[in-house]
Design a protein around this motif. Structure first.
Motif, PDB file in Angstrom:
ATOM      1  N   ASP A 241     -12.594 -57.082  63.163  1.00 35.67           N
ATOM      2  CA  ASP A 241     -13.566 -56.070  64.021  1.00 35.67           C
ATOM      3  C   ASP A 241     -14.906 -56.337  63.377  1.00 35.67           C
ATOM      4  O   ASP A 241     -15.797 -56.056  63.915  1.00 35.67           O
ATOM      5  CB  ASP A 241     -13.057 -54.878  64.154  1.00 35.67           C
ATOM      6  N   ALA A 242     -14.952 -56.234  62.170  1.00 33.61           N
ATOM      7  CA  ALA A 242     -16.375 -56.393  61.269  1.00 33.61           C
ATOM      8  C   ALA A 242     -16.959 -57.285  61.459  1.00 33.61           C
ATOM      9  O   ALA A 242     -18.360 -57.464  61.931  1.00 33.61           O
ATOM     10  CB  ALA A 242     -15.846 -56.254  59.707  1.00 33.61           C
ATOM     11  N   ASP A 243     -16.334 -58.649  61.704  1.00 36.80           N
ATOM     12  CA  ASP A 243     -17.050 -59.844  62.318  1.00 36.80           C
ATOM     13  C   ASP A 243     -17.663 -59.623  63.730  1.00 36.80           C
ATOM     14  O   ASP A 243     -18.653 -60.163  63.877  1.00 36.80           O
ATOM     15  CB  ASP A 243     -16.320 -61.021  61.997  1.00 36.80           C
ATOM     16  N   LYS A 244     -16.716 -59.116  64.536  1.00 32.88           N
ATOM     17  CA  LYS A 244     -17.058 -59.023  65.993  1.00 32.88           C
ATOM     18  C   LYS A 244     -18.456 -57.864  66.149  1.00 32.88           C
ATOM     19  O   LYS A 244     -19.324 -58.203  66.580  1.00 32.88           O
ATOM     20  CB  LYS A 244     -15.889 -58.619  66.844  1.00 32.88           C
ATOM     21  N   ARG A 245     -18.295 -56.965  65.378  1.00 30.94           N
ATOM     22  CA  ARG A 245     -19.593 -55.982  65.242  1.00 30.94           C
ATOM     23  C   ARG A 245     -20.727 -56.736  64.853  1.00 30.94           C
ATOM     24  O   ARG A 245     -21.853 -56.381  65.076  1.00 30.94           O
ATOM     25  CB  ARG A 245     -19.085 -54.837  64.273  1.00 30.94           C
ATOM     26  N   GLY A 246     -20.516 -57.657  63.566  1.00 33.03           N
ATOM     27  CA  GLY A 246     -21.764 -58.195  63.106  1.00 33.03           C
ATOM     28  C   GLY A 246     -22.272 -59.251  63.989  1.00 33.03           C
ATOM     29  O   GLY A 246     -23.562 -59.182  64.306  1.00 33.03           O
ATOM     30  N   ALA A 247     -21.311 -60.098  64.897  1.00 28.51           N
ATOM     31  CA  ALA A 247     -21.902 -60.785  65.732  1.00 28.51           C
ATOM     32  C   ALA A 247     -22.651 -60.256  66.930  1.00 28.51           C
ATOM     33  O   ALA A 247     -23.614 -60.838  67.510  1.00 28.51           O
ATOM     34  CB  ALA A 247     -20.713 -61.827  66.197  1.00 28.51           C
ATOM     35  N   ALA A 248     -21.905 -59.097  67.314  1.00 28.02           N
ATOM     36  CA  ALA A 248     -22.600 -58.401  68.569  1.00 28.02           C
ATOM     37  C   ALA A 248     -24.194 -57.903  68.057  1.00 28.02           C
ATOM     38  O   ALA A 248     -24.842 -57.850  69.049  1.00 28.02           O
ATOM     39  CB  ALA A 248     -21.679 -57.311  68.782  1.00 28.02           C
TER      40      ALA A 248
ATOM     41  N   GLY B   2      -8.980 -60.210  61.022  1.00 27.04           N
ATOM     42  CA  GLY B   2      -9.103 -61.175  61.854  1.00 27.04           C
ATOM     43  C   GLY B   2      -8.059 -62.341  61.420  1.00 27.04           C
ATOM     44  O   GLY B   2      -7.233 -62.251  60.368  1.00 27.04           O
ATOM     45  N   ALA B   3      -7.966 -63.224  62.406  1.00 26.18           N
ATOM     46  CA  ALA B   3      -6.670 -64.296  61.999  1.00 26.18           C
ATOM     47  C   ALA B   3      -7.486 -65.752  61.828  1.00 26.18           C
ATOM     48  O   ALA B   3      -8.449 -65.998  62.443  1.00 26.18           O
ATOM     49  CB  ALA B   3      -5.695 -64.402  63.054  1.00 26.18           C
ATOM     50  N   ASP B   4      -7.071 -66.403  60.736  1.00 27.81           N
ATOM     51  CA  ASP B   4      -7.484 -67.644  60.546  1.00 27.81           C
ATOM     52  C   ASP B   4      -7.454 -68.497  61.775  1.00 27.81           C
ATOM     53  O   ASP B   4      -6.413 -68.775  62.281  1.00 27.81           O
ATOM     54  CB  ASP B   4      -6.931 -68.384  59.216  1.00 27.81           C
TER      55      ASP B   4
END
Length: 225
Positions: free
Chosen positions: A178-185, A215-217
């Motif tokens: 979720d943190a990666d998706k929020r950063g990308a968004a 996340g999953a690798d």
């Protein structure tokens, strides 16, 4: 066939809504070992959350309609938003590479060409009404010159596309944390384009309710491919 890994699953209702919003697709078929393509405005008929059919029309001068009369099997492609995603927007230490996220919807089925001008005329009327309905003021179909309409109608042929398979692909890096998706968004929103904004919103919609799902690798997914 569309390569569509299970990790890109997304609600079918979103695909139906997007198709009805786009109302423009690419009809692809094959005839005599040659691919045929036509880019067309389309009506997307939905009932009870199910895609019933697509409707539209070809120019009679377009040989694609004759090819479909011989071989009616076809695929219609709706291209939704797409955007480049930079790896700099992920959390620190995430080894993921840059990627490109996108939405595409494939509809497989059989083309049924209109048998009469009346059938074609009804499809044209529906296309106009649906598209005019979004405008602040509408062009009145009833005011169109009847002689002009009668002269043009024989030069097009309507169709109904009978759906056999709906295959939506929402590539939104759903397997990321979720943190990666929020950063990308957040990064996508700095681009200032409609496509980037829409991809950002779709990515955020895949976050968990509590917002901290890890996340999953990707290598674990690739090993299963």
């Amino acid at each position: 066939m569309l390569f569509n890994p299970p990790r890109f699953a997304y609600p079918v209702s979103a695909a139906l809504e997007m198709m009805q919003r786009l109302r423009f697709g690419t009809v692809v078929s094959i005839d005599n070992n040659e691919l045929q393509f036509s880019h067309l405005p389309l009506l997307v008929d939905v009932a009870d959350d199910k895609l019933l059919r697509l409707r539209g029309h070809f120019a009679r001068a377009n040989p694609h309609s004759k090819a479909l009369a011989r071989n009616p099997e076809a695929t219609v492609i709706f291209n939704g938003p797409n955007a480049y995603v930079s790896a700099q927007w992920y959390t620190k230490g995430n080894p993921a590479a840059p990627t490109w996220n996108y939405v595409v919807i494939h509809v497989e089925g059989r083309m049924k060409l209109a048998a009469t001008d009346a059938e074609t005329s009804a499809i044209v009327d529906d296309l106009i009404r649906v598209n005019e309905s979004e405008l602040p003021t509408q062009w009145r179909l009833e005011d169109y010159n009847p002689a002009r309409r009668a002269a043009l109608l024989p030069h097009i042929i309507g169709f109904e596309f009978e759906v056999t398979k709906l295959d939506p692909k929402f590539k939104l890096t759903q397997h990321y944390g979720d943190a990666d998706k929020r950063g990308a968004a957040a990064g996508l929103l700095t681009r200032g384009t409609d496509d980037a904004r829409e991809i950002a919103e779709l990515m955020l919609s895949t976050c968990s309710k509590d917002g901290d799902k890890p996340g999953a690798d990707i290598t674990s997914h690739l090993a299963k491919s």
